[in-house]
Design a protein around this motif. Structure first.
Motif, PDB file in Angstrom:
ATOM      1  N   MET A   1      -3.765   0.117  -0.870  1.00 32.18           N
ATOM      2  CA  MET A   1      -3.085  -0.946  -1.589  1.00 32.18           C
ATOM      3  C   MET A   1      -3.682  -2.269  -1.137  1.00 32.18           C
ATOM      4  SD  MET A   1      -0.586  -1.691  -3.757  1.00 32.18           S
ATOM      5  CE  MET A   1       0.126  -0.085  -3.873  1.00 32.18           C
ATOM      6  N   GLN A   2      -3.996  -3.113  -2.121  1.00 26.65           N
ATOM      7  CA  GLN A   2      -4.582  -4.420  -1.830  1.00 26.65           C
ATOM      8  C   GLN A   2      -3.778  -5.496  -2.553  1.00 26.65           C
ATOM      9  OE1 GLN A   2      -8.656  -4.725  -3.068  1.00 26.65           O
ATOM     10  NE2 GLN A   2      -8.772  -6.900  -2.637  1.00 26.65           N
ATOM     11  N   LEU A   3      -3.462  -6.565  -1.859  1.00 27.37           N
ATOM     12  CA  LEU A   3      -2.773  -7.723  -2.417  1.00 27.37           C
ATOM     13  C   LEU A   3      -3.779  -8.847  -2.567  1.00 27.37           C
ATOM     14  CD1 LEU A   3      -0.235  -9.460  -3.132  1.00 27.37           C
ATOM     15  CD2 LEU A   3      -0.058  -9.930  -0.670  1.00 27.37           C
ATOM     16  N   THR A   4      -3.904  -9.384  -3.784  1.00 26.89           N
ATOM     17  CA  THR A   4      -4.787 -10.521  -4.042  1.00 26.89           C
ATOM     18  C   THR A   4      -3.946 -11.676  -4.550  1.00 26.89           C
ATOM     19  OG1 THR A   4      -6.630  -9.053  -4.604  1.00 26.89           O
ATOM     20  CG2 THR A   4      -6.795 -11.352  -5.309  1.00 26.89           C
ATOM     21  N   MET A   5      -3.862 -12.720  -3.755  1.00 24.57           N
ATOM     22  CA  MET A   5      -3.135 -13.919  -4.168  1.00 24.57           C
ATOM     23  C   MET A   5      -4.049 -14.721  -5.094  1.00 24.57           C
ATOM     24  SD  MET A   5      -0.235 -13.546  -2.696  1.00 24.57           S
ATOM     25  CE  MET A   5       0.477 -15.088  -3.210  1.00 24.57           C
ATOM     26  N   LEU A   6      -3.577 -14.982  -6.290  1.00 24.33           N
ATOM     27  CA  LEU A   6      -4.340 -15.798  -7.239  1.00 24.33           C
ATOM     28  C   LEU A   6      -3.963 -17.264  -7.131  1.00 24.33           C
ATOM     29  CD1 LEU A   6      -4.133 -13.418 -10.310  1.00 24.33           C
ATOM     30  CD2 LEU A   6      -6.008 -13.658  -8.678  1.00 24.33           C
ATOM     31  N   GLY A   7      -2.790 -17.520  -6.588  1.00 19.79           N
ATOM     32  CA  GLY A   7      -2.325 -18.882  -6.397  1.00 19.79           C
ATOM     33  C   GLY A   7      -1.079 -18.895  -5.548  1.00 19.79           C
ATOM     34  N   THR A   8      -0.853 -19.999  -4.858  1.00 16.83           N
ATOM     35  CA  THR A   8       0.331 -20.129  -4.010  1.00 16.83           C
ATOM     36  C   THR A   8       0.962 -21.503  -4.142  1.00 16.83           C
ATOM     37  OG1 THR A   8      -1.034 -20.826  -2.133  1.00 16.83           O
ATOM     38  CG2 THR A   8      -0.506 -18.473  -2.290  1.00 16.83           C
ATOM     39  N   LEU A  23      -1.428  -6.742  -7.334  1.00 14.39           N
ATOM     40  CA  LEU A  23      -1.432  -5.600  -6.426  1.00 14.39           C
ATOM     41  C   LEU A  23      -2.377  -4.574  -7.020  1.00 14.39           C
ATOM     42  CD1 LEU A  23       2.379  -5.357  -5.745  1.00 14.39           C
ATOM     43  CD2 LEU A  23       0.622  -5.914  -4.069  1.00 14.39           C
ATOM     44  N   ARG A  24      -3.284  -4.066  -6.202  1.00 14.76           N
ATOM     45  CA  ARG A  24      -4.284  -3.102  -6.665  1.00 14.76           C
ATOM     46  C   ARG A  24      -4.164  -1.832  -5.835  1.00 14.76           C
ATOM     47  NH1 ARG A  24     -10.428  -4.922  -6.870  1.00 14.76           N
ATOM     48  NH2 ARG A  24      -9.552  -6.151  -8.538  1.00 14.76           N
ATOM     49  N   ASP A  25      -4.109  -0.719  -6.539  1.00 16.91           N
ATOM     50  CA  ASP A  25      -4.130   0.580  -5.887  1.00 16.91           C
ATOM     51  C   ASP A  25      -5.158   1.420  -6.622  1.00 16.91           C
ATOM     52  OD1 ASP A  25      -3.585   2.718  -4.269  1.00 16.91           O
ATOM     53  OD2 ASP A  25      -1.609   3.144  -5.086  1.00 16.91           O
ATOM     54  N   GLY A  26      -6.323   1.580  -6.018  1.00 19.43           N
ATOM     55  CA  GLY A  26      -7.413   2.274  -6.689  1.00 19.43           C
ATOM     56  C   GLY A  26      -7.879   1.475  -7.892  1.00 19.43           C
ATOM     57  N   ASP A  27      -7.847   2.106  -9.069  1.00 20.90           N
ATOM     58  CA  ASP A  27      -8.260   1.430 -10.303  1.00 20.90           C
ATOM     59  C   ASP A  27      -7.095   0.794 -11.043  1.00 20.90           C
ATOM     60  OD1 ASP A  27     -10.900   2.163  -9.904  1.00 20.90           O
ATOM     61  OD2 ASP A  27     -10.683   4.052 -11.004  1.00 20.90           O
ATOM     62  N   SER A  28      -5.886   0.898 -10.498  1.00 22.03           N
ATOM     63  CA  SER A  28      -4.700   0.364 -11.162  1.00 22.03           C
ATOM     64  C   SER A  28      -4.322  -0.991 -10.581  1.00 22.03           C
ATOM     65  CB  SER A  28      -3.523   1.333 -11.005  1.00 22.03           C
ATOM     66  OG  SER A  28      -3.832   2.570 -11.593  1.00 22.03           O
ATOM     67  N   ASN A  29      -3.962  -1.911 -11.474  1.00 22.19           N
ATOM     68  CA  ASN A  29      -3.577  -3.266 -11.074  1.00 22.19           C
ATOM     69  C   ASN A  29      -2.218  -3.619 -11.648  1.00 22.19           C
ATOM     70  OD1 ASN A  29      -5.963  -4.143  -9.638  1.00 22.19           O
ATOM     71  ND2 ASN A  29      -6.997  -4.105 -11.600  1.00 22.19           N
ATOM     72  N   PHE A  30      -1.486  -4.436 -10.910  1.00 19.70           N
ATOM     73  CA  PHE A  30      -0.156  -4.896 -11.301  1.00 19.70           C
ATOM     74  C   PHE A  30      -0.128  -6.406 -11.076  1.00 19.70           C
ATOM     75  CE2 PHE A  30       4.522  -5.025  -9.838  1.00 19.70           C
ATOM     76  CZ  PHE A  30       5.011  -5.152 -11.127  1.00 19.70           C
ATOM     77  N   LEU A  31      -0.047  -7.168 -12.185  1.00 15.37           N
ATOM     78  CA  LEU A  31       0.006  -8.627 -12.108  1.00 15.37           C
ATOM     79  C   LEU A  31       1.457  -9.079 -12.027  1.00 15.37           C
ATOM     80  CD1 LEU A  31      -1.342 -11.474 -12.385  1.00 15.37           C
ATOM     81  CD2 LEU A  31      -1.064 -11.195 -14.870  1.00 15.37           C
ATOM     82  N   VAL A  32       1.751  -9.927 -11.056  1.00 16.06           N
ATOM     83  CA  VAL A  32       3.093 -10.507 -10.937  1.00 16.06           C
ATOM     84  C   VAL A  32       2.973 -11.989 -11.229  1.00 16.06           C
ATOM     85  CG1 VAL A  32       5.078 -10.931  -9.438  1.00 16.06           C
ATOM     86  CG2 VAL A  32       3.807  -8.761  -9.275  1.00 16.06           C
TER      87      VAL A  32
END
Length: 164
Positions: A1-8, A23-32
């Protein structure tokens, strides 16, 4: 699992981007959230995340600095669906009040043929406070922002770490 902050940043920042993350898990991404406007596309590019892989999105609340980038994602996804550039569906989760707003935004801001993708392929799905769904293979409990909960300081969800 990888968390990428696009902005804060907050709603009025001019030297950084508004709060949102992937949030990225393998090839799947979840944009919050999406921050403000098409700057989201630039932030994704800088983070080396292909916007086409963002098929699951959660909008925490209706503030402009969380929703306008989602409007751009809706546009890009619907255009790509119409052109046959991406297959499959996409889902945007939000509180029921925000679901109506997202539908209105699509009807007003998108070309008719792109807005026509909203129901059959781009699903805008209401989630209730405390509702738990499987996101990226993990139980995710949504805590949505309603008119009664307008503070953007509240956590939008809880996530069970599970076995990793």
């Amino acid at each position: 699992m990888q968390l990428t902050m696009l902005g804060t940043g907050n709603a009025a920042v001019t030297r950084c981007y508004n709060t949102c993350f992937v949030l990225r898990d393998g090839d799947s991404n979840f944009l919050v959230d999406g921050g403000v406007g098409n700057g989201l596309l630039r932030q994704l590019e800088l983070a080396d995340i292909d916007w086409r892989t963002l098929r699951t999105i959660f909008v925490t609340h209706r503030h402009i600095d969380h929703i306008m980038g989602v409007a751009w994602m809706m546009r890009k996804l619907c255009q790509a669906m119409c052109q046959g550039d991406i297959s499959g569906d996409a889902v945007i989760y939000a509180h029921q009040e925000l679901v109506g707003l997202l539908h209105q935004m699509a009807q007003i801001l998108l070309a008719k043929k792109h807005a026509a993708m909203i129901v059959p392929r781009l699903h805008i799905v209401p989630v209730e406070d405390g509702e738990t769904l499987d996101i990226l293979g993990r139980p995710t409990t949504f805590l949505t922002s309603t008119p009664a909960r307008t503070s953007s300081l509240a956590s939008p969800w809880s996530w069970s770490r599970g076995e990793s």
